[in-house]
Design a protein around this motif. Structure first.
Motif, short mmCIF file in Angstrom:
data_model
loop_
_atom_site.label_atom_id
_atom_site.label_comp_id
_atom_site.label_asym_id
_atom_site.label_seq_id
_atom_site.Cartn_x
_atom_site.Cartn_y
_atom_site.Cartn_z
N LEU A 185 -26.75 77.56 111.22
CA LEU A 185 -26.14 77.09 112.46
C LEU A 185 -25.31 75.86 112.12
CD1 LEU A 185 -26.00 77.22 115.61
CD2 LEU A 185 -27.94 75.64 115.64
N VAL A 186 -24.07 75.80 112.65
CA VAL A 186 -23.19 74.65 112.43
C VAL A 186 -22.89 74.01 113.78
CG1 VAL A 186 -20.97 73.83 111.57
CG2 VAL A 186 -22.17 75.68 110.37
N LEU A 187 -23.19 72.72 113.90
CA LEU A 187 -22.90 71.95 115.11
C LEU A 187 -21.73 71.03 114.81
CD1 LEU A 187 -26.58 70.96 116.01
CD2 LEU A 187 -25.30 73.00 116.72
N VAL A 188 -20.59 71.32 115.41
CA VAL A 188 -19.36 70.57 115.16
C VAL A 188 -19.10 69.64 116.34
CG1 VAL A 188 -16.88 70.69 114.73
CG2 VAL A 188 -18.40 72.44 113.76
N GLY A 189 -19.07 68.33 116.08
CA GLY A 189 -18.70 67.40 117.13
C GLY A 189 -17.25 67.59 117.52
N ASP A 190 -16.95 67.38 118.79
CA ASP A 190 -15.58 67.57 119.25
C ASP A 190 -14.61 66.67 118.49
OD1 ASP A 190 -13.64 68.77 120.82
OD2 ASP A 190 -13.81 67.29 122.42
N ASP A 191 -15.10 65.52 118.03
CA ASP A 191 -14.24 64.62 117.26
C ASP A 191 -13.84 65.20 115.91
OD1 ASP A 191 -17.19 64.08 116.57
OD2 ASP A 191 -16.15 63.06 114.94
N ALA A 192 -14.62 66.19 115.41
CA ALA A 192 -14.37 66.76 114.09
C ALA A 192 -13.68 68.11 114.14
CB ALA A 192 -15.69 66.89 113.32
N GLY A 194 -10.75 72.72 111.14
CA GLY A 194 -9.87 73.81 111.57
C GLY A 194 -9.45 74.72 110.45
N THR A 195 -9.43 74.22 109.22
CA THR A 195 -8.99 75.05 108.08
C THR A 195 -10.15 75.73 107.36
OG1 THR A 195 -9.09 73.12 106.62
CG2 THR A 195 -6.97 73.59 107.70
N ALA A 196 -11.37 75.48 107.82
CA ALA A 196 -12.53 76.09 107.16
C ALA A 196 -12.59 77.58 107.43
CB ALA A 196 -13.82 75.43 107.66
N ALA A 197 -13.26 78.30 106.54
CA ALA A 197 -13.41 79.74 106.69
C ALA A 197 -14.15 80.06 107.99
CB ALA A 197 -14.16 80.31 105.50
N ARG A 198 -13.69 81.11 108.66
CA ARG A 198 -14.36 81.51 109.89
C ARG A 198 -15.76 82.05 109.57
NH1 ARG A 198 -11.14 81.92 114.52
NH2 ARG A 198 -9.45 80.41 114.25
N ARG A 199 -16.68 81.75 110.44
CA ARG A 199 -18.06 82.20 110.27
C ARG A 199 -18.74 82.27 111.64
NH1 ARG A 199 -22.59 78.72 108.42
NH2 ARG A 199 -23.42 79.73 110.30
N ARG A 200 -19.89 82.88 111.67
CA ARG A 200 -20.66 82.98 112.90
C ARG A 200 -21.49 81.71 113.11
NH1 ARG A 200 -20.56 88.48 114.26
NH2 ARG A 200 -20.20 89.89 112.50
N ALA A 201 -22.08 81.61 114.30
CA ALA A 201 -23.05 80.56 114.63
C ALA A 201 -22.46 79.16 114.49
CB ALA A 201 -24.30 80.69 113.76
N VAL A 202 -21.28 78.96 115.09
CA VAL A 202 -20.67 77.63 115.16
C VAL A 202 -20.66 77.19 116.63
CG1 VAL A 202 -18.57 76.27 114.81
CG2 VAL A 202 -19.24 78.01 113.12
N VAL A 203 -21.19 76.00 116.89
CA VAL A 203 -21.25 75.45 118.24
C VAL A 203 -20.41 74.18 118.27
CG1 VAL A 203 -22.71 74.53 120.08
CG2 VAL A 203 -23.55 76.38 118.60
#
Length: 368
Positions: free
Chosen positions: A62-69, A74-83
Motif C-alpha cells: 500500500l502506498v500513501l501519497v501526501g497531496d504535497d508529493a 507523477g513519473t513513477a511507474a503505475r501500480r495498484r493500491a495507491v491512496v
C-alpha cells in the motif's frame, strides 16, 4: 471524504503483506499517517519522494501519497493500491492529481481516518477471502442447535480449515463446556465488551481457547450476559477476515447483538424438530432471521411425527432443505458422549456435517 477512482492501472505490484510506504514532506500529515499506522499495528517506510533505491515503490502492499508529493511521484511507474491523502475538502484539483499519479483512492483527513486504519490493517494481516460464516439457530427450544453448531465446527477443523466457533447465546451455558474445555486458557466474551472499531484478526485468534483444533469464543461463568452490539460487530468482522469458516451458535431471542451477528452471516441453518408445534414456532423464527439473512435453510431433526418428513417441513416453512440432521444416540444419554458432537469423525451426524461443508464450500467458490 473518501472516493474511489475507476481507472485500471497496469498490473504488476504483488498483493502481499508487508510495510506500507508513505510519501510526503508535510510534517503534520506525516504525523497523522504515522499515528494511523500505529493504530493499525504497522510500522511504515517513509520517503519524501519516489524511493531512489531498492524496489519499495513496486513491492509495498500500500502506498500513501501526501497531496504535497503528488507532483514528485507523477513519473513513477503505475501500480495498484495507491491512496492520495490530503486535507482540503474544497480542493477539486485533487482528483486530477490522483488520476495523474494513478491513485485508486482519494482520502481526506480527518474524515477518512477509520477507513484508512482498516485499509492499513488489512494490508498488515494479508487479508484474503473472508471466512464462510454459518449461523445455527433453533426453531424452538431444545432443537439441538448448539449440538449441530459444535459438530459443524469440529468437522470443519478436522477437514483442515481454519475454524472459529462463536457462542452468541450468553444464557446457553457455554459452548466450551459442550466441547469439554470450560477450564481451557483463553479469553471469553466479557473480555471483548469494550471493543470498538477494528479488532486484529490474528490477535483475536491467538487469544481464544483452542479445543479440538479449532478456536472457541464462548461465555464465562460470570455475571456478564451481554456485550454491546459494537463489540459483536468488531469481533465477528475480525474473525471473518482470517478466512476459513466461522460457525455461530445463535439464541432464539433477537436483540441488537444478535442482529449484528446475523448481519455477518453468509447463511443460516434453522434447526427444526419434525413435529407440528416446532414447525409453527420455527416459522416465527424464520421470519425474523429472514429479515437480515438472505440465505436461510432448514435442517430437520428427527424423530418424525406422522405425516412429516424433511421435505414437508421445508415446504411448510417455505425454506430450502439443507438436510435431515440425525441424532447421535450417545448425545441423548445423561452427560452426553465421551467426545464432543462430531468429534469421532464417523457416524450419521459427522456424515451430515461433512456433506454440508462439501456443498457449502463449493457454492461459496471452493476451500478458503
Amino acid at each position: 471524504m473518501t472516493g474511489t477512482l475507476t481507472h485500471d492501472p497496469p498490473p504488476g505490484a504483488p498483493d502481499r503483506p508487508g510495510r506500507p510506504l508513505i510519501v510526503t514532506e508535510d510534517p503534520d500529515l506525516l504525523d497523522d499517517l504515522l499515528r494511523l499506522c500505529a493504530a493499525a499495528g504497522v510500522t511504515p517506510e517513509v520517503h519524501h519522494g519516489v524511493p531512489d533505491h531498492g524496489d519499495a515503490w513496486d513491492t509495498a502492499p500500500l502506498v500513501l501519497v501526501g497531496d504535497d508529493a503528488a507532483r514528485r511521484v507523477g513519473t513513477a511507474a503505475r501500480r495498484r493500491a495507491v491512496v492520495l491523502v490530503g486535507r482540503d475538502q474544497d480542493d477539486s484539483g485533487v482528483w486530477k492529481r490522483a488520476v495523474r499519479i494513478g491513485a485508486d483512492h482519494v482520502l481526506m483527513l480527518p474524515d477518512g481516518e477509520q477507513w484508512l486504519v482498516d485499509r492499513i490493517a488489512d494490508v498488515a494481516e494479508g487479508v484474503g477471502r473472508p471466512a464462510l460464516t454459518v449461523g445455527v439457530i433453533g426453531g424452538r427450544g431444545g432443537a439441538g442447535a448448539s449440538t449441530l453448531a459444535c459438530a459443524l465446527a469440529v468437522t470443519s477443523a478436522r477437514e483442515g480449515l481454519r475454524t472459529l466457533l462463536v457462542d452468541a447465546d450468553p444464557l446457553g451455558g457455554g459452548l466450551d463446556v459442550l466441547l469439554g474445555g470450560e477450564s481451557a486458557e483463553g479469553l471469553r466474551w466479557p473480555a471483548f465488551a469494550a471493543s470498538r472499531g477494528r479488532v486484529g484478526g490474528g490477535a483475536l485468534e491467538e487469544s481464544l481457547p483452542e479445543l479440538h483444533a479449532l478456536r472457541v469464543l464462548s461465555w464465562d461463568r460470570g455475571d456478564c450476559v451481554a456485550v454491546p452490539h459494537q463489540a459483536v460487530r468488531a469481533v465477528l468482522a475480525a474473525a471473518r477476515r482470517r478466512g476459513g469458516t466461522v460457525v455461530v451458535d445463535l439464541p432464539r431471542r433477537l436483540d441488537d447483538g444478535v442482529a449484528e451477528a446475523l448481519a455477518q452471516l453468509d447463511l443460516a441453518l434453522l434447526v427444526v424438530p419434525a413435529e407440528l408445534r416446532a414447525v409453527a414456532a420455527a416459522g416465527r423464527v424464520a421470519s425474523a432471521v429472514g429479515m437480515v439473512v438472505r440465505d436461510v435453510r432448514v435442517a430437520v431433526r428427527g424423530p418424525y411425527a406422522p405425516g412429516l418428513d424433511g421435505r414437508e417441513v421445508a415446504r411448510l416453512l417455505g425454506l430450502p432443505l439443507a438436510g435431515e440432521v440425525p441424532v447421535e444416540p450417545a448425545l441423548l444419554r445423561p452427560q452426553g458422549g465421551a467426545k464432543p458432537p462430531g468429534a469421532a469423525g464417523r457416524g450419521p451426524l459427522a456424515r451430515f456435517c461433512a456433506a454440508f461443508w462439501e456443498r457449502a464450500l463449493v457454492e461459496a467458490g471452493g476451500a478458503r
